[in-house]
Design an enzyme around this catalytic site. Sequence first.
Site, PDB file in Angstrom:
ATOM      1  CE  LYS A 197      -3.978  18.381   4.212  1.00 25.92           C
ATOM      2  NZ  LYS A 197      -3.320  18.229   5.532  1.00 25.92           N
ATOM      3  CD  GLU A 234       0.017  23.899  -4.708  1.00 30.17           C
ATOM      4  OE1 GLU A 234       1.232  23.252  -4.868  1.00 30.17           O
ATOM      5  OE2 GLU A 234      -1.104  24.342  -3.835  1.00 30.17           O
ATOM      6  CE  LYS A 249      -5.016  13.786   4.161  1.00 31.94           C
ATOM      7  NZ  LYS A 249      -3.939  14.618   5.269  1.00 31.94           N
ATOM      8  CB  SER A 275     -10.013  10.830   9.730  1.00 24.45           C
ATOM      9  OG  SER A 275     -10.428  12.314   9.273  1.00 24.45           O
ATOM     10  CE1 TYR A 314      -6.267   6.809   9.524  1.00 23.53           C
ATOM     11  CE2 TYR A 314      -7.551   7.366   8.226  1.00 23.53           C
ATOM     12  CZ  TYR A 314      -6.429   8.331   8.981  1.00 23.53           C
ATOM     13  OH  TYR A 314      -6.040   9.338   9.015  1.00 23.53           O
TER      14      TYR A 314
HETATM   15  C1  PBG Z   1      -2.130  17.551   8.599  1.00 19.78           C
HETATM   16  C2  PBG Z   1      -2.849  16.220   8.057  1.00 19.78           C
HETATM   17  C3  PBG Z   1      -4.573  16.155   7.756  1.00 19.78           C
HETATM   18  C4  PBG Z   1      -4.401  14.730   7.520  1.00 19.78           C
HETATM   19  C5  PBG Z   1      -3.464  14.110   8.404  1.00 19.78           C
HETATM   20  N1  PBG Z   1      -2.646  14.869   7.896  1.00 19.78           N
HETATM   21  C6  PBG Z   1      -5.151  16.933   7.638  1.00 19.78           C
HETATM   22  C7  PBG Z   1      -5.827  18.231   8.262  1.00 19.78           C
HETATM   23  O1  PBG Z   1      -5.711  18.083   9.587  1.00 19.78           O
HETATM   24  O2  PBG Z   1      -5.835  19.321   7.900  1.00 19.78           O
HETATM   25  C8  PBG Z   1      -6.093  14.277   7.821  1.00 19.78           C
HETATM   26  C9  PBG Z   1      -5.750  12.927   7.498  1.00 19.78           C
HETATM   27  C10 PBG Z   1      -7.402  12.266   8.160  1.00 19.78           C
HETATM   28  O3  PBG Z   1      -8.458  13.043   8.169  1.00 19.78           O
HETATM   29  O4  PBG Z   1      -7.276  11.027   7.920  1.00 19.78           O
HETATM   30  N2  PBG Z   1      -0.889  17.211   8.686  1.00 19.78           N
END
Ligand code: PBG
Length: 323
Positions: A197, A234, A249, A275, A314
């Site tokens: 991530k 990782e 991600k 997002s 989404y």
């Molecule tokens: C952290 C988390 C994040 C997202 C999902 N869970 C990222 C963050 O704030 O570092 C991001 C998902 C997205 O951007 O759609 N629990």
Amino acid sequence: MSFPTHRPRRLRQSPAVRRLVRETHLVPAQLVLPAFVREGLTERVPIGSMPGVVQHSLDSLRRAAADVAASGIGGIMLFGVPAVRDAIGSGADDPEGILNVATRAVVAEVGDALVVQTDLCLDEFTDHGHCGVLGAGGSVDNDATLERYGAMAIAQAEAGSHLLGLSGMMDGQVAHVRAALDDAGHTGTILLAYAAKYAGAFYGPFREAVDSQLTGDRRTYQLDPANAREGVREAVADVDEGADIVMVKPAMPYLDVLADVRAAVDVPVWAYQVSGEYAMVEAAAAHGWIDRRGAILESLVGIRRAGADAVLTYWAAEAAAWL
Ligand code: PBG
């Protein structure tokens, strides 16, 4: 006159031939819908930076879950937005915390028609917005955070979550949570490790979606966008710790990492189309600058082609209806 002997166009001549030789298929079962539920809402509230995505009330979430179950997608990933936050994220492992309440409601609604999944991270629940608890110097204390994740995992499993999404990027989180679950008898709860991530700019709209309290950044625990080998390392480490599934991600800026991880491990590999990826396409489409449906489907098939067995997106329900 000389003619080409090799004619790749033979295999592109009609929709029927193209379909028959297609290498990558996208089916609804490979899509997972992230959904937000906010404590105290009586009606759903739109998220400005994510047109078409909402913060659900408990009731609207339950209805949405029933609808998407009928669409044939593979699962739903729940994120909770609590009304009250504190330094250690007490709402995360409180059985009456919003995410746990919502999980029970969704499981009661959809049963096994969807794999019901929960985000296992403290950032929505802490008043400082970090993914863990803070140590003396103000930085995230890895091992104290693991204790919180263990408690949160048990609360989520007891609420009925089928799969926990470990998104906090603490060292040792998979092994710690696995042991905590097993000790509590939850040996069947699936662990999805957000193995690779990356810290970066593509989570902006999500932070609005969860009313994030974060002021700094997450660069001391999420990966540096410049590092691909580290992402693979990782993922391999998380599999060794007992991860059932690993995740990369964001998705589109990290397709190389996705392909490398796919080659390095033999568990399912998922990707999260985050997002910011969503917002970019929606914003361009709203201006008429891009073919919305074409761009969505091309992005999803590209993520699958690079190596993702399933995709959190989404657009899950909408895309499923097109497939
Ligand atoms: C952290 C988390 C994040 C997202 C999902 N869970 C990222 C963050 O704030 O570092 C991001 C998902 C997205 O951007 O759609 N629990």
